[in-house]
Design a protein around this motif. Structure first.
Motif, PDB file in Angstrom:
ATOM      1  N   THR A 288      -3.806  -4.677   0.793  1.00 19.88           N
ATOM      2  CA  THR A 288      -3.978  -4.213  -0.590  1.00 19.88           C
ATOM      3  C   THR A 288      -3.193  -2.925  -0.829  1.00 19.88           C
ATOM      4  N   PHE A 289      -3.295  -2.023   0.126  1.00 19.64           N
ATOM      5  CA  PHE A 289      -2.597  -0.737   0.056  1.00 19.64           C
ATOM      6  C   PHE A 289      -1.081  -0.944  -0.014  1.00 19.64           C
ATOM      7  N   ALA A 290      -0.559  -1.791   0.869  1.00 15.89           N
ATOM      8  CA  ALA A 290       0.884  -2.025   0.916  1.00 15.89           C
ATOM      9  C   ALA A 290       1.387  -2.719  -0.349  1.00 15.89           C
ATOM     10  N   ARG A 291       0.596  -3.646  -0.895  1.00 16.55           N
ATOM     11  CA  ARG A 291       0.995  -4.341  -2.119  1.00 16.55           C
ATOM     12  C   ARG A 291       1.049  -3.356  -3.289  1.00 16.55           C
ATOM     13  N   ARG A 292       0.110  -2.425  -3.352  1.00 18.59           N
ATOM     14  CA  ARG A 292       0.149  -1.414  -4.407  1.00 18.59           C
ATOM     15  C   ARG A 292       1.364  -0.504  -4.237  1.00 18.59           C
ATOM     16  N   LEU A 293       1.708  -0.220  -3.003  1.00 17.97           N
ATOM     17  CA  LEU A 293       2.860   0.636  -2.719  1.00 17.97           C
ATOM     18  C   LEU A 293       4.174   0.010  -3.161  1.00 17.97           C
ATOM     19  N   ALA A 300       8.157   2.131   2.204  1.00 18.55           N
ATOM     20  CA  ALA A 300       6.842   2.510   2.732  1.00 18.55           C
ATOM     21  C   ALA A 300       5.945   1.289   2.843  1.00 18.55           C
ATOM     22  N   SER A 301       6.017   0.399   1.853  1.00 18.61           N
ATOM     23  CA  SER A 301       5.224  -0.827   1.886  1.00 18.61           C
ATOM     24  C   SER A 301       5.594  -1.673   3.101  1.00 18.61           C
ATOM     25  N   LYS A 302       6.900  -1.815   3.348  1.00 16.20           N
ATOM     26  CA  LYS A 302       7.362  -2.595   4.504  1.00 16.20           C
ATOM     27  C   LYS A 302       6.925  -1.937   5.817  1.00 16.20           C
ATOM     28  N   ALA A 303       6.948  -0.598   5.857  1.00 22.25           N
ATOM     29  CA  ALA A 303       6.550   0.115   7.079  1.00 22.25           C
ATOM     30  C   ALA A 303       5.084  -0.151   7.395  1.00 22.25           C
ATOM     31  N   VAL A 304       4.233  -0.128   6.378  1.00 22.54           N
ATOM     32  CA  VAL A 304       2.808  -0.383   6.594  1.00 22.54           C
ATOM     33  C   VAL A 304       2.598  -1.826   7.051  1.00 22.54           C
ATOM     34  N   HIS A 305       3.217  -2.791   6.347  1.00 16.78           N
ATOM     35  CA  HIS A 305       3.102  -4.201   6.734  1.00 16.78           C
ATOM     36  C   HIS A 305       3.564  -4.428   8.172  1.00 16.78           C
ATOM     37  N   THR A 306       4.694  -3.852   8.515  1.00 14.92           N
ATOM     38  CA  THR A 306       5.280  -4.081   9.844  1.00 14.92           C
ATOM     39  C   THR A 306       4.403  -3.495  10.943  1.00 14.92           C
ATOM     40  N   THR A 307       3.967  -2.260  10.754  1.00 16.53           N
ATOM     41  CA  THR A 307       3.207  -1.600  11.823  1.00 16.53           C
ATOM     42  C   THR A 307       1.839  -2.244  12.033  1.00 16.53           C
ATOM     43  N   PHE A 308       1.128  -2.593  10.959  1.00 15.61           N
ATOM     44  CA  PHE A 308      -0.182  -3.197  11.215  1.00 15.61           C
ATOM     45  C   PHE A 308      -0.039  -4.626  11.729  1.00 15.61           C
ATOM     46  N   GLY A 309       1.038  -5.319  11.332  1.00 16.14           N
ATOM     47  CA  GLY A 309       1.269  -6.665  11.871  1.00 16.14           C
ATOM     48  C   GLY A 309       1.529  -6.636  13.365  1.00 16.14           C
ATOM     49  N   VAL A 334       2.159   2.091  18.693  1.00 12.61           N
ATOM     50  CA  VAL A 334       2.300   1.528  17.345  1.00 12.61           C
ATOM     51  C   VAL A 334       1.149   2.000  16.456  1.00 12.61           C
ATOM     52  N   GLY A 335      -0.015   2.256  17.055  1.00 13.48           N
ATOM     53  CA  GLY A 335      -1.115   2.827  16.286  1.00 13.48           C
ATOM     54  C   GLY A 335      -0.721   4.161  15.667  1.00 13.48           C
ATOM     55  N   ALA A 336      -0.001   4.983  16.433  1.00 19.50           N
ATOM     56  CA  ALA A 336       0.474   6.265  15.909  1.00 19.50           C
ATOM     57  C   ALA A 336       1.490   6.046  14.788  1.00 19.50           C
ATOM     58  N   LEU A 337       2.373   5.055  14.965  1.00 17.44           N
ATOM     59  CA  LEU A 337       3.347   4.743  13.914  1.00 17.44           C
ATOM     60  C   LEU A 337       2.640   4.231  12.655  1.00 17.44           C
ATOM     61  N   LEU A 338       1.549   3.491  12.834  1.00 16.37           N
ATOM     62  CA  LEU A 338       0.775   3.019  11.681  1.00 16.37           C
ATOM     63  C   LEU A 338       0.191   4.198  10.907  1.00 16.37           C
ATOM     64  N   VAL A 339      -0.336   5.185  11.627  1.00 16.11           N
ATOM     65  CA  VAL A 339      -0.870   6.385  10.967  1.00 16.11           C
ATOM     66  C   VAL A 339       0.234   7.078  10.167  1.00 16.11           C
ATOM     67  N   ALA A 340       1.421   7.196  10.761  1.00 18.34           N
ATOM     68  CA  ALA A 340       2.545   7.828  10.061  1.00 18.34           C
ATOM     69  C   ALA A 340       2.926   7.028   8.812  1.00 18.34           C
ATOM     70  N   SER A 341       2.927   5.703   8.924  1.00 16.35           N
ATOM     71  CA  SER A 341       3.283   4.853   7.781  1.00 16.35           C
ATOM     72  C   SER A 341       2.262   4.980   6.655  1.00 16.35           C
ATOM     73  N   VAL A 342       0.991   4.999   7.023  1.00 20.08           N
ATOM     74  CA  VAL A 342      -0.065   5.131   6.009  1.00 20.08           C
ATOM     75  C   VAL A 342       0.017   6.508   5.344  1.00 20.08           C
ATOM     76  N   ALA A 343       0.319   7.548   6.126  1.00 21.32           N
ATOM     77  CA  ALA A 343       0.483   8.889   5.546  1.00 21.32           C
ATOM     78  C   ALA A 343       1.638   8.882   4.533  1.00 21.32           C
ATOM     79  N   TRP A 344       2.716   8.202   4.885  1.00 22.94           N
ATOM     80  CA  TRP A 344       3.857   8.078   3.962  1.00 22.94           C
ATOM     81  C   TRP A 344       3.434   7.373   2.679  1.00 22.94           C
ATOM     82  N   GLY A 345       2.770   6.230   2.836  1.00 21.10           N
ATOM     83  CA  GLY A 345       2.341   5.486   1.658  1.00 21.10           C
ATOM     84  C   GLY A 345       1.348   6.244   0.804  1.00 21.10           C
ATOM     85  N   ALA A 346       0.404   6.913   1.440  1.00 15.95           N
ATOM     86  CA  ALA A 346      -0.585   7.695   0.692  1.00 15.95           C
ATOM     87  C   ALA A 346       0.095   8.820  -0.073  1.00 15.95           C
TER      88      ALA A 346
END
Length: 353
Positions: A288-293, A300-309, A334-346
């Protein structure tokens, strides 16, 4: 002649005191990369059971490892006094060579921590002395420095929790505090760097704000990270090597003798189960977060999708492999990269709200 010298000096001073948001952003991104690296090395330290190999905290002299046989024997003698050696590694036949292996990873972890401290503190002092920190950013940068310092303190409290003669491991609570503080610091570095980059292109830009929606996303992700830290601290990854079932059941058997709350915070089988299935709550929220982004910043949307996938794939692979060291380290990385991606998106949503 005197007038021209004075003019040149005045010009140099003006240049030196001009805010440098872009340079500071690059600096913070570099520190963030170092934090991701130490999170990965911390994962290796934990998975190789290296965390208790150094039984003292020596912030200055600890930079150097033992340099001769006598020093190695002294370190090894101190390690042989703790519960991990007496109850686990000693009976398993640990040698000095085995000890040197685990010592290396803990020493490297601490060394990178010191390097991060210097990489943050020295440039911060430089920008501060030259008055190049943009207005309003000094308190935030000092807070990030304080968080980094607390990491060292929390790390030692974590180690100390496992030095008791009856303990064979560190407290999973202290491990989660240590890891989550590092990831929170990582998010703070990314967020501040992005604010500074925007300030460089838009001189009157205001810092991004966290929204109620992104706060909810962060909370869901935090719970998953917390459970992951508890899984690591309790060696709960070994609770099952099958997926999606555990012990041939959807919900595994677990110790309820001390109540459900105790089981939810101490029982490795139940914590493994919660980490495994809360991940799908996190996935739903992150989709939901990535789709809104996507409407504002597709990268940023692609980064979130990629890292959590990748993170979900690695999590399942770790289980099925019976806790392969390098898959588990990749999972934490990759968990750390996911945090960075979510921070970017937020940050993106926080500046367009």
């Amino acid at each position: 002649m005197t007038s021209s010298v004075r003019s040149a000096s005045a010009t140099d001073f003006a240049v030196a005191t001009r805010p440098a948001p872009r340079a500071m952003a690059i600096w913070l991104f570099c520190v963030a990369v170092m934090v991701v690296a130490i999170v990965a090395v911390g994962g290796i330290t934990r998975l190789t059971e290296s965390g208790l190999s150094i039984t003292e905290w020596k912030p200055v002299t600890g930079v150097l490892p033992p340099l001769n046989e006598a020093q190695w024997q002294a370190e090894y003698a101190a390690y042989r006094q703790i519960g991990e050696f007496q109850q686990v590694n000693g009976p398993a036949g640990m040698t000095l060579a085995d000890y040197k292996f685990i010592y290396f990873w803990e020493w490297l972890h601490r060394l990178i921590g010191r390097a991060i401290g210097l990489a943050f503190a020295l440039p911060l002092a430089w920008f501060w002395i030259r008055k190049q920190i943009p207005q309003g950013y000094t308190p935030r940068l000092v807070a990030l420095l304080a968080l980094g310092s607390l990491q060292g303190v929390f790390g030692w409290f974590m180690v100390r929790s496992g030095l008791n003669g009856t303990m064979t491991d560190v407290s999973h609570f202290w491990l989660s505090i240590h890891l989550c503080t590092a990831l929170f610091t990582l998010a703070g570095l990314i967020w501040t760097a992005l604010d500074l980059l925007r300030l460089d292109s838009i001189p009157d830009a205001r810092p991004a704000r966290i929204t109620l929606f992104t706060f909810g996303v962060a909370l869901v992700l935090f719970l998953q990270l917390l459970l992951g830290a508890w899984v690591a601290g309790l060696n709960a990854g070994y609770a099952s090597d099958t997926w999606p079932l555990m012990q041939g059941r959807l919900i595994p058997e677990f110790d309820q003798s001390r109540g459900l709350l105790w089981a939810m915070t101490h029982d490795p089988y139940l914590i493994h189960f919660m980490h495994r299935w809360w991940a799908w709550v996190a996935v739903a929220v992150l989709v939901t977060f990535a789709r809104r982004l996507r409407s504002f910043e597709r990268r940023a949307s692609k980064a979130v999708h990629t890292t959590f996938g990748i993170q979900i794939f690695l999590g399942i692979a770790v289980v099925l492999s019976g806790m392969s060291l390098w898959l588990a380290v990749a999972h934490q990385f990759v968990g750390a990269l996911l945090v960075a991606s979510v921070a970017w998106g937020a940050h993106v949503l926080g500046r367009v709200r």
